[in-house]
Design a protein around this motif. Structure first.
Motif, PDB file in Angstrom:
ATOM      1  N   GLU A  59      -2.249  -0.679  -0.850  1.00  0.00           N
ATOM      2  CA  GLU A  59      -2.560  -2.145  -0.542  1.00  0.00           C
ATOM      3  C   GLU A  59      -1.482  -2.951  -1.193  1.00  0.00           C
ATOM      4  OE1 GLU A  59      -6.584  -2.622  -2.147  1.00  0.00           O
ATOM      5  OE2 GLU A  59      -7.617  -1.535  -0.341  1.00  0.00           O
ATOM      6  N   ARG A  60      -1.135  -2.412  -2.513  1.00  0.00           N
ATOM      7  CA  ARG A  60       0.147  -3.104  -3.067  1.00  0.00           C
ATOM      8  C   ARG A  60       1.464  -2.987  -2.576  1.00  0.00           C
ATOM      9  NH1 ARG A  60       1.450  -3.923  -9.369  1.00  0.00           N
ATOM     10  NH2 ARG A  60       3.084  -5.378  -8.773  1.00  0.00           N
ATOM     11  N   PHE A  61       1.572  -1.728  -1.750  1.00  0.00           N
ATOM     12  CA  PHE A  61       2.899  -1.669  -1.099  1.00  0.00           C
ATOM     13  C   PHE A  61       2.646  -1.094   0.471  1.00  0.00           C
ATOM     14  CE2 PHE A  61       3.502  -0.707  -5.600  1.00  0.00           C
ATOM     15  CZ  PHE A  61       4.724  -1.761  -5.914  1.00  0.00           C
ATOM     16  N   PRO A  62       2.211  -2.132   1.346  1.00  0.00           N
ATOM     17  CA  PRO A  62       1.964  -1.716   2.544  1.00  0.00           C
ATOM     18  C   PRO A  62       3.308  -1.171   3.483  1.00  0.00           C
ATOM     19  CG  PRO A  62       1.848  -4.079   2.454  1.00  0.00           C
ATOM     20  CD  PRO A  62       1.938  -3.344   1.004  1.00  0.00           C
ATOM     21  N   HIS A  63       2.928  -0.037   4.126  1.00  0.00           N
ATOM     22  CA  HIS A  63       3.987   0.423   5.039  1.00  0.00           C
ATOM     23  C   HIS A  63       5.259   1.306   4.029  1.00  0.00           C
ATOM     24  CE1 HIS A  63       1.813  -1.482   8.225  1.00  0.00           C
ATOM     25  NE2 HIS A  63       2.155  -2.665   7.431  1.00  0.00           N
ATOM     26  N   HIS A  64       5.078   1.380   2.757  1.00  0.00           N
ATOM     27  CA  HIS A  64       6.073   2.011   2.155  1.00  0.00           C
ATOM     28  C   HIS A  64       5.452   3.579   1.948  1.00  0.00           C
ATOM     29  CE1 HIS A  64       6.873  -1.819   0.551  1.00  0.00           C
ATOM     30  NE2 HIS A  64       7.863  -1.295  -0.254  1.00  0.00           N
ATOM     31  N   THR A  65       6.519   4.489   1.914  1.00  0.00           N
ATOM     32  CA  THR A  65       6.123   6.044   2.039  1.00  0.00           C
ATOM     33  C   THR A  65       6.853   6.574   0.664  1.00  0.00           C
ATOM     34  OG1 THR A  65       7.985   6.528   3.244  1.00  0.00           O
ATOM     35  CG2 THR A  65       5.994   6.068   4.367  1.00  0.00           C
ATOM     36  N   PHE A  66       6.099   7.506   0.077  1.00  0.00           N
ATOM     37  CA  PHE A  66       6.262   8.419  -0.674  1.00  0.00           C
ATOM     38  C   PHE A  66       6.998   9.642  -0.366  1.00  0.00           C
ATOM     39  CE2 PHE A  66       3.053   6.223  -3.049  1.00  0.00           C
ATOM     40  CZ  PHE A  66       3.744   6.159  -4.645  1.00  0.00           C
ATOM     41  N   ARG A  67       8.243  10.131  -0.729  1.00  0.00           N
ATOM     42  CA  ARG A  67       8.909  11.381  -0.421  1.00  0.00           C
ATOM     43  C   ARG A  67       9.270  12.192  -1.499  1.00  0.00           C
ATOM     44  NH1 ARG A  67      13.074   7.379   2.799  1.00  0.00           N
ATOM     45  NH2 ARG A  67      14.198   6.682   1.058  1.00  0.00           N
ATOM     46  N   GLU A  84      10.305   9.785  -4.638  1.00  0.00           N
ATOM     47  CA  GLU A  84      10.607   8.255  -4.267  1.00  0.00           C
ATOM     48  C   GLU A  84       9.634   7.547  -3.510  1.00  0.00           C
ATOM     49  OE1 GLU A  84      14.817   8.102  -3.487  1.00  0.00           O
ATOM     50  OE2 GLU A  84      14.256   8.625  -1.044  1.00  0.00           O
ATOM     51  N   LEU A  85       9.685   6.133  -3.760  1.00  0.00           N
ATOM     52  CA  LEU A  85       8.784   5.212  -2.792  1.00  0.00           C
ATOM     53  C   LEU A  85       9.567   4.646  -2.162  1.00  0.00           C
ATOM     54  CD1 LEU A  85       6.000   4.126  -2.100  1.00  0.00           C
ATOM     55  CD2 LEU A  85       6.178   2.673  -4.040  1.00  0.00           C
ATOM     56  N   ALA A  86       9.602   4.773  -0.749  1.00  0.00           N
ATOM     57  CA  ALA A  86      10.582   4.123   0.181  1.00  0.00           C
ATOM     58  C   ALA A  86       9.692   2.668   0.626  1.00  0.00           C
ATOM     59  CB  ALA A  86      11.205   4.861   1.236  1.00  0.00           C
ATOM     60  N   ALA A  87      10.599   1.736   0.760  1.00  0.00           N
ATOM     61  CA  ALA A  87      10.262   0.535   1.486  1.00  0.00           C
ATOM     62  C   ALA A  87      10.545   0.940   3.035  1.00  0.00           C
ATOM     63  CB  ALA A  87      11.153  -0.435   1.240  1.00  0.00           C
ATOM     64  N   PRO A  88       9.800   0.158   4.033  1.00  0.00           N
ATOM     65  CA  PRO A  88       9.751   0.397   5.371  1.00  0.00           C
ATOM     66  C   PRO A  88      11.281   0.339   5.934  1.00  0.00           C
ATOM     67  CG  PRO A  88       8.134  -1.336   4.986  1.00  0.00           C
ATOM     68  CD  PRO A  88       8.873  -1.104   3.747  1.00  0.00           C
ATOM     69  N   ALA A  89      12.315  -0.473   5.083  1.00  0.00           N
ATOM     70  CA  ALA A  89      13.704  -0.196   5.492  1.00  0.00           C
ATOM     71  C   ALA A  89      14.289   1.225   5.070  1.00  0.00           C
ATOM     72  CB  ALA A  89      14.585  -1.346   5.236  1.00  0.00           C
ATOM     73  N   GLY A  90      13.558   1.865   4.206  1.00  0.00           N
ATOM     74  CA  GLY A  90      14.201   3.177   3.997  1.00  0.00           C
ATOM     75  C   GLY A  90      14.766   3.283   2.389  1.00  0.00           C
ATOM     76  N   ASP A  91      14.769   2.068   2.022  1.00  0.00           N
ATOM     77  CA  ASP A  91      15.283   2.151   0.541  1.00  0.00           C
ATOM     78  C   ASP A  91      14.513   2.237  -0.610  1.00  0.00           C
ATOM     79  OD1 ASP A  91      17.657   0.944   1.637  1.00  0.00           O
ATOM     80  OD2 ASP A  91      16.995  -1.205   1.413  1.00  0.00           O
ATOM     81  N   ALA A  92      14.701   3.171  -1.413  1.00  0.00           N
ATOM     82  CA  ALA A  92      13.847   3.619  -2.528  1.00  0.00           C
ATOM     83  C   ALA A  92      13.521   2.400  -3.617  1.00  0.00           C
ATOM     84  CB  ALA A  92      14.438   4.661  -3.118  1.00  0.00           C
TER      85      ALA A  92
END
Length: 122
Positions: A59-67, A84-92
């Motif tokens: 909820e705090r970081f929608p559309h972000h992904t852990f890798r 790392e937790l990546a933003a939708p654009a791919g930046d950690a």
């Protein structure tokens, strides 16, 4: 892949799963029922606590992904890995290293997380 890699990849699948039913299935397959997660910002105990914690991060970081970054290092019932937790654009936007204990059934008993980089304002 080895058992540690499968387990931790499933761990990240749970962190990234937005469907609540599927996420709880992944948590049950990955974590022991009395599991514990701790890092400087979050904590969760048992399947319900871990699910609530993951949902709050989503909820705090929608559309972000852990890798996972790099390989998993482990011996006996202990392991460590980085992520790392990546933003939708791919930046950690966040990075860390976690240390885990595995139960006799091959599920996570405990994770202790350390944050190497966090977003501003967190």
């Amino acid at each position: 892949m080895n058992a540690h890699t499968d387990l931790i990849d499933r761990y990240f699948d749970a962190w990234n799963e937005t469907d609540g039913t599927r996420r709880r299935e992944l948590i049950a397959a990955t974590w022991s029922t009395d599991a514990d997660y701790r890092d400087p910002l979050l904590s969760g105990t048992g399947h319900d606590g871990i699910d609530a914690m993951i949902r709050a991060v989503q909820e705090r970081f929608p559309h972000h992904t852990f890798r996972r970054t790099g390989q998993i290092d482990g011996f006996a019932d202990r392991l460590r890995f980085s992520w790392e937790l990546a933003a939708p654009a791919g930046d950690a936007i966040a990075k860390g290293s976690d240390f885990g204990v595995i139960d006799p059934h091959g599920r996570l008993q405990a994770i202790t997380g350390f944050l190497d980089q966090v977003p501003d304002g967190v």
